[in-house]
Design an enzyme around this catalytic site. Sequence first.
Site, PDB file in Angstrom:
ATOM      1  N   CYS A  10       0.822  -1.205   0.000  1.00  0.00           N
ATOM      2  CA  CYS A  10       0.000   0.000   0.000  1.00  0.00           C
ATOM      3  C   CYS A  10       0.865   1.267   0.000  1.00  0.00           C
ATOM      4  O   CYS A  10       1.583   1.533   0.965  1.00  0.00           O
ATOM      5  CB  CYS A  10      -0.912  -0.008   1.224  1.00  0.00           C
ATOM      6  SG  CYS A  10      -1.889   1.497   1.378  1.00  0.00           S
ATOM      7  N   GLU A  62      -6.024   7.655   7.654  1.00  0.00           N
ATOM      8  CA  GLU A  62      -5.777   8.548   6.508  1.00  0.00           C
ATOM      9  C   GLU A  62      -4.335   9.043   6.530  1.00  0.00           C
ATOM     10  O   GLU A  62      -3.933   9.821   7.397  1.00  0.00           O
ATOM     11  CB  GLU A  62      -6.752   9.720   6.446  1.00  0.00           C
ATOM     12  CG  GLU A  62      -8.207   9.295   6.354  1.00  0.00           C
ATOM     13  CD  GLU A  62      -8.523   8.426   5.134  1.00  0.00           C
ATOM     14  OE1 GLU A  62      -7.847   8.535   4.088  1.00  0.00           O
ATOM     15  OE2 GLU A  62      -9.466   7.609   5.232  1.00  0.00           O
TER      16      GLU A  62
END
Length: 191
Positions: A10, A62
């Site tokens: 990721c 986030e």
Amino acid sequence: MITLYDADRCPYCARVRIVLAEKGIEYETVEVDLDDRPAWIYEKNPLGRVPVLEEDTFVLAESAVIDEYLDERYPDPSLWPADPAERALGRMLVFRFDELSKPYYALRRGDDGARERLDAAFATMAAVLQGQRFLSGREFGLADVAYVPWILRARDRMDVDLERFPALSEWLGQLEQRPSIAAELHVVASL
């Protein structure tokens, strides 16, 4: 102690790993399988996405928000320029990140016209870098961190030629000398 809920593949997680490395912050990693997300990750982040940073009882999701938090919580070294105008322009680049991410993911999916849109995004980045050494301004910082994981993956995993964008190539060459980015290069190579 800080815990990072992470996934090597990721690029959003890579942002946080880079900031933690730049600041020399020790942390524990909990690897999350993105193909088989555990139910408990939804307790940490209702969207079920990583990265998630946990410090004592404080939980934050986030990547861009986590990076800002880390920069404020651990201010040395600062990853935003001292100059307010440079800082604002860097934040604008982070805010507009989807101008790169949308064509990047479109190319990964094989969408028609994605390569041209990604090239346009690279040309925009190269134009910014014509007038300054880093996306964050005169010093390496959070705007650079926001973009570099995708640039590395585009070049090394998707065979995107960056040589057509000399300013972007030079910027990446500078960044690769940093231990935090060199560590991420190893992660990308192992994917």
